[in-house]
Scaffold this motif. Sequence first.
Motif, mmCIF file in Angstrom:
data_model
loop_
_atom_site.group_PDB
_atom_site.id
_atom_site.type_symbol
_atom_site.label_atom_id
_atom_site.label_comp_id
_atom_site.label_asym_id
_atom_site.label_seq_id
_atom_site.Cartn_x
_atom_site.Cartn_y
_atom_site.Cartn_z
ATOM 1 N N UNK A 92 0.846 -1.194 0.000
ATOM 2 C CA UNK A 92 0.000 0.000 0.000
ATOM 3 C C UNK A 92 0.881 1.243 0.000
ATOM 4 N N UNK A 93 0.664 2.169 -0.954
ATOM 5 C CA UNK A 93 1.488 3.383 -1.016
ATOM 6 C C UNK A 93 1.435 4.174 0.287
ATOM 7 N N UNK A 94 2.600 4.721 0.657
ATOM 8 C CA UNK A 94 2.720 5.521 1.879
ATOM 9 C C UNK A 94 3.453 6.795 1.522
ATOM 10 N N UNK A 95 2.768 7.935 1.651
ATOM 11 C CA UNK A 95 3.385 9.211 1.302
ATOM 12 C C UNK A 95 3.879 9.895 2.569
ATOM 13 N N UNK A 96 5.018 10.553 2.431
ATOM 14 C CA UNK A 96 5.712 11.018 3.631
ATOM 15 C C UNK A 96 5.755 12.528 3.804
ATOM 16 N N UNK A 97 5.533 13.300 2.750
ATOM 17 C CA UNK A 97 5.662 14.745 2.947
ATOM 18 C C UNK A 97 5.434 15.544 1.689
ATOM 19 N N UNK A 98 6.001 16.752 1.692
ATOM 20 C CA UNK A 98 5.726 17.728 0.637
ATOM 21 C C UNK A 98 6.120 17.237 -0.748
ATOM 22 N N UNK A 99 7.173 16.414 -0.838
ATOM 23 C CA UNK A 99 7.626 15.958 -2.151
ATOM 24 C C UNK A 99 6.596 15.056 -2.833
#
Length: 418
Positions: free
Chosen positions: A251-258
């Motif tokens: 499952x995709x996990x996004x970490x921040x502004x990028x």
Amino acid sequence: FPKILRNLVMKSNQSQKNNKKLLSDVCEIFSGGTPSTKNKEYWNGDIPWLSSGETRNTFIIDTEKKITEQGVKNSSTKLAKKNDVIIASAGQGHTRGQVSLCLIDTYVNQSTIVLRSNTERILPKYLFYNLKYRYSELRQLSDSHSSRGSLPKNLISDIEIPVLSLIKQEKIGKILYELDLKIQNLQNQNRILEKIGQSIFKSLFINFDGITEWDKVGKIPKGWHPTDLKNVLSLIKDGSHNPPKRVESGIPFIAGASDLKHFIVDFSNCSFITNDGYNEIHKTWKIKTNDILLTIVGTIGNVAIVRDDDPIFSLQRSIAVLRSNEKIDYAFLFFLLRSYEFEKFLYANVNRTGQPGIYLGVLGSFEFILPPSPLIKEFSKTTKIFIYKIQKNHSSITNLKNIHSTLGPKLMSGEIRV
């Protein structure tokens, strides 16, 4: 893209033999300088002046700063002309090694290297794209030169470049340039559409244009009332405070502004977590279509909208998830979070102990004047069209960039022959 393919011939497992030359053999190479910042007479003129950070742009069509004739005469700055190639020879972050093509004449600073093609031997667009696709090589070259990293003129001069026939160079440059123009046109459309949406929002809900009836105090329109952000949200959450275990796929996990590319969530560089990791984070809530994501730690204020075709995903605590309730909708909420008033509120309330951030409780306390429901619906009816078009353009931009990044190196290596 099919039109491009019709003009290409694939070559399997074979690269064409190229006549390699040093850049110094086919280009004039020089750097620039900076007028003294202590002398105000050198600055804020009408002459373009380029710094290395601006090489983040594929094409140079304007500059952030301008200098005067006195600034030119009293400094070592040099003039880069239209079709010159610019390399950032120094700079922070990803700047060093970035390559741009000048579409204007501009003076440059000392942290840039200008390559002026000998057009009897090498064409500007071919030179530009060859170097653009060698960013990693340029970074490695600069890292080997010094611990601080730089790309001095002598290192640039000794770089080898395959010199094809001028006809082939022209065809390769034209193909890649047209792809970039299409990307740039879509990006310009998006900027214009968002600017129109922001202008409408400001006109209606900040400046109260067209309002003729006011409350007894005379400060707000009749039928409007003060509220705060948490009062118009059905959900305000942040992501995981305990980073889950990453896996190679899942499952995709996004970490921040990028990972928030303005209007959309970008999954191209995200990490992945397991189903168990996802379920642990989302025991009581899940991200839904049209939720608004807002970066609240590190880089503050990036905004994106969750699309219907986005995969199921999770996120780090540096991102807040905001869901509108029946009082507003996601289009109004999006433009509210993109307003100058909200931006000013964010930066006035950032907790600067350690990494900059803003707490959810503080976020929910943002105050604004809530308009009547019919006016919000009328605004959203128009701006949802803008949002849909912008999101569709983003998808096209992503596809074009993928084509560009796949096609360019193959054209340069001869794996694909024009």
